[in-house]
Design a protein around this motif. Sequence first.
Motif, short mmCIF file in Angstrom:
data_model
loop_
_atom_site.label_atom_id
_atom_site.label_comp_id
_atom_site.label_asym_id
_atom_site.label_seq_id
_atom_site.Cartn_x
_atom_site.Cartn_y
_atom_site.Cartn_z
N LEU A 1 0.85 -1.19 0.00
CA LEU A 1 0.00 0.00 0.00
C LEU A 1 0.88 1.25 0.00
O LEU A 1 1.84 1.33 0.77
CB LEU A 1 -0.90 0.00 1.24
N LEU A 2 0.58 2.18 -0.89
CA LEU A 2 1.27 3.46 -0.94
C LEU A 2 0.45 4.45 -0.12
O LEU A 2 -0.72 4.71 -0.44
CB LEU A 2 1.39 3.93 -2.38
N VAL A 3 1.06 4.97 0.96
CA VAL A 3 0.33 5.84 1.90
C VAL A 3 1.13 7.10 2.17
O VAL A 3 2.36 7.12 2.01
CB VAL A 3 0.04 5.11 3.23
N ALA B 1 -11.01 5.36 -6.52
CA ALA B 1 -10.43 5.76 -7.81
C ALA B 1 -9.68 4.58 -8.39
O ALA B 1 -9.34 3.62 -7.69
CB ALA B 1 -9.48 6.95 -7.63
N THR B 2 -9.43 4.64 -9.69
CA THR B 2 -8.62 3.63 -10.37
C THR B 2 -7.54 4.32 -11.19
O THR B 2 -7.65 5.51 -11.50
CB THR B 2 -9.47 2.74 -11.30
N TYR B 3 -6.50 3.58 -11.55
CA TYR B 3 -5.39 4.16 -12.31
C TYR B 3 -4.88 3.16 -13.33
O TYR B 3 -5.06 1.96 -13.17
CB TYR B 3 -4.26 4.58 -11.37
N ALA C 1 -1.63 8.15 -9.73
CA ALA C 1 -2.26 7.61 -8.52
C ALA C 1 -1.51 8.07 -7.27
O ALA C 1 -2.11 8.34 -6.23
CB ALA C 1 -2.31 6.09 -8.59
N SER C 2 -0.17 8.17 -7.38
CA SER C 2 0.61 8.62 -6.22
C SER C 2 0.27 10.06 -5.85
O SER C 2 0.32 10.44 -4.68
CB SER C 2 2.11 8.48 -6.51
N LEU C 3 -0.10 10.87 -6.85
CA LEU C 3 -0.51 12.25 -6.56
C LEU C 3 -1.85 12.27 -5.84
O LEU C 3 -2.09 13.11 -4.97
CB LEU C 3 -0.59 13.06 -7.86
N LEU C 4 -2.73 11.32 -6.20
CA LEU C 4 -3.99 11.20 -5.46
C LEU C 4 -3.73 10.82 -4.00
O LEU C 4 -4.40 11.32 -3.09
CB LEU C 4 -4.89 10.15 -6.12
N VAL C 5 -2.75 9.92 -3.79
CA VAL C 5 -2.40 9.55 -2.42
C VAL C 5 -1.88 10.76 -1.66
O VAL C 5 -2.27 11.02 -0.52
CB VAL C 5 -1.35 8.42 -2.42
N SER C 6 -0.99 11.53 -2.30
CA SER C 6 -0.45 12.74 -1.65
C SER C 6 -1.55 13.73 -1.31
O SER C 6 -1.48 14.44 -0.30
CB SER C 6 0.58 13.41 -2.57
N ALA C 7 -2.58 13.78 -2.16
CA ALA C 7 -3.68 14.72 -1.94
C ALA C 7 -4.68 14.22 -0.90
O ALA C 7 -5.62 14.95 -0.55
CB ALA C 7 -4.40 15.00 -3.26
N GLY C 8 -4.49 12.99 -0.42
CA GLY C 8 -5.38 12.47 0.61
C GLY C 8 -6.64 11.82 0.10
O GLY C 8 -7.60 11.61 0.86
N VAL C 9 -6.68 11.47 -1.21
CA VAL C 9 -7.88 10.85 -1.77
C VAL C 9 -8.05 9.42 -1.26
O VAL C 9 -9.16 8.97 -1.00
CB VAL C 9 -7.80 10.85 -3.32
N GLY C 10 -6.95 8.70 -1.11
CA GLY C 10 -7.00 7.32 -0.64
C GLY C 10 -5.62 6.71 -0.67
O GLY C 10 -4.63 7.40 -0.89
N TYR C 11 -5.56 5.40 -0.42
CA TYR C 11 -4.29 4.67 -0.45
C TYR C 11 -4.24 3.83 -1.73
O TYR C 11 -5.22 3.19 -2.10
CB TYR C 11 -4.18 3.75 0.77
N ALA C 12 -3.09 3.80 -2.39
CA ALA C 12 -2.95 3.06 -3.64
C ALA C 12 -2.42 1.66 -3.40
O ALA C 12 -1.34 1.49 -2.82
CB ALA C 12 -2.03 3.81 -4.60
N LEU C 13 -3.18 0.66 -3.82
CA LEU C 13 -2.70 -0.72 -3.80
C LEU C 13 -1.84 -0.91 -5.05
O LEU C 13 -2.30 -0.70 -6.17
CB LEU C 13 -3.88 -1.70 -3.81
N CYS C 14 -0.58 -1.30 -4.86
CA CYS C 14 0.35 -1.32 -6.00
C CYS C 14 1.50 -2.28 -5.69
O CYS C 14 1.54 -2.90 -4.63
CB CYS C 14 0.90 0.09 -6.27
N ILE C 15 2.43 -2.37 -6.63
CA ILE C 15 3.62 -3.18 -6.42
C ILE C 15 4.80 -2.27 -6.09
O ILE C 15 4.79 -1.08 -6.40
CB ILE C 15 3.93 -4.06 -7.65
N SER D 1 10.34 11.73 -0.19
CA SER D 1 9.00 12.12 -0.65
C SER D 1 8.05 12.07 0.54
O SER D 1 8.43 11.69 1.65
CB SER D 1 8.51 11.18 -1.76
N ASP D 2 6.80 12.44 0.28
CA ASP D 2 5.81 12.42 1.37
C ASP D 2 5.03 11.11 1.39
O ASP D 2 4.01 11.01 2.05
CB ASP D 2 4.84 13.60 1.21
N LEU D 3 5.57 10.08 0.70
CA LEU D 3 4.87 8.81 0.60
C LEU D 3 5.71 7.67 1.16
O LEU D 3 6.94 7.75 1.20
CB LEU D 3 4.52 8.49 -0.86
N VAL D 4 5.04 6.60 1.58
CA VAL D 4 5.69 5.40 2.10
C VAL D 4 5.03 4.19 1.46
O VAL D 4 3.79 4.14 1.34
CB VAL D 4 5.57 5.30 3.63
#
Length: 295
Positions: A167-169, A218-220, A226-240, A249-252
């Motif tokens: 999860l990208l948070v 959302a979908t990507y 999608a990482s920009l959506l995560v940064s904006a607080g829209v949700g968490y991205a399930l990814c590899i 960066s501001d993401l983990v």
Amino acid sequence: MELRVLRYFQAVVADLNISRAAERLHVSQPTISRQLKDLETELGVTLFDRHGRHLQLTDSGEYFAHQVTQILALTDKTLSNIHTTQAVRGTVVIGCAESRNFLNVAQTIRTLQRQHPQIQVSLVSTNADEIRAHLKTGTFDFGVVMDPTDKSEFDFLKLPGESRWGLLVPRSSALATRDHLTLADLENQNLILSQQRGIREQLRDWYGESTPKFNVVATYNLLYNASLLVSAGVGYALCIDGIINTNQSDLVFIPLTPRLTTGTSLVWHKDQHFSPAAAAFLKQLAADNQQPLTS
């Protein structure tokens, strides 16, 4: 219907202005106007709505423009590949899903171009569904796809290595302090999922039930946006892992446990007739990986 006329049409679509298209093509404006009228007559449809000098594509025009782009791309690739001498030359077009396993393909491209410097490689970043469509039309020679994906229509070569799901948070999230997350941690969260066919089915398999308790907001098709959506607080991205560089960066990226991974394959359409350049690429990739080609 001549290729020259299709190129006139494509130029007018790009500018939506006959004068600018004529200037760019070094052709007179009346010539292009006459050719477009003849093309509409031949097709039996109106391609443009005309309001003075302003042009707008009709629905038929939008569809035809998409098809012309495919036709001309395939034509240009074909001409490039048949104009060969004894040296192997031409263009290899590869549609690529996002995966750090693509490094394996990149290393083969480096070897190939040392052996055949007149081979060019065109990479198009997209998702598995678009790759499937372009392989069918012949505009892509190969595709690099992430599992799970339906490969029943394709021959394929499994690439080495696996990527881990997580999860990208945002670093500000309460989840950011965790070393790992379980599937239960995803419940009641706002998730951003890949558009790739089979992802939701894969989640259901992971959960072992048909209706996992999370909210898809959302979908990507490519992870960067999608990482920009995560940064904006829209949700968490399930990814590899390995796609987004989270350093400074501001993401983990937090991996899931039990460990969930996915592989990568190079695919091509069954019974495809390869250009010399495409054949050389596939032969080199198979040799580099010491793997048989699989149907």
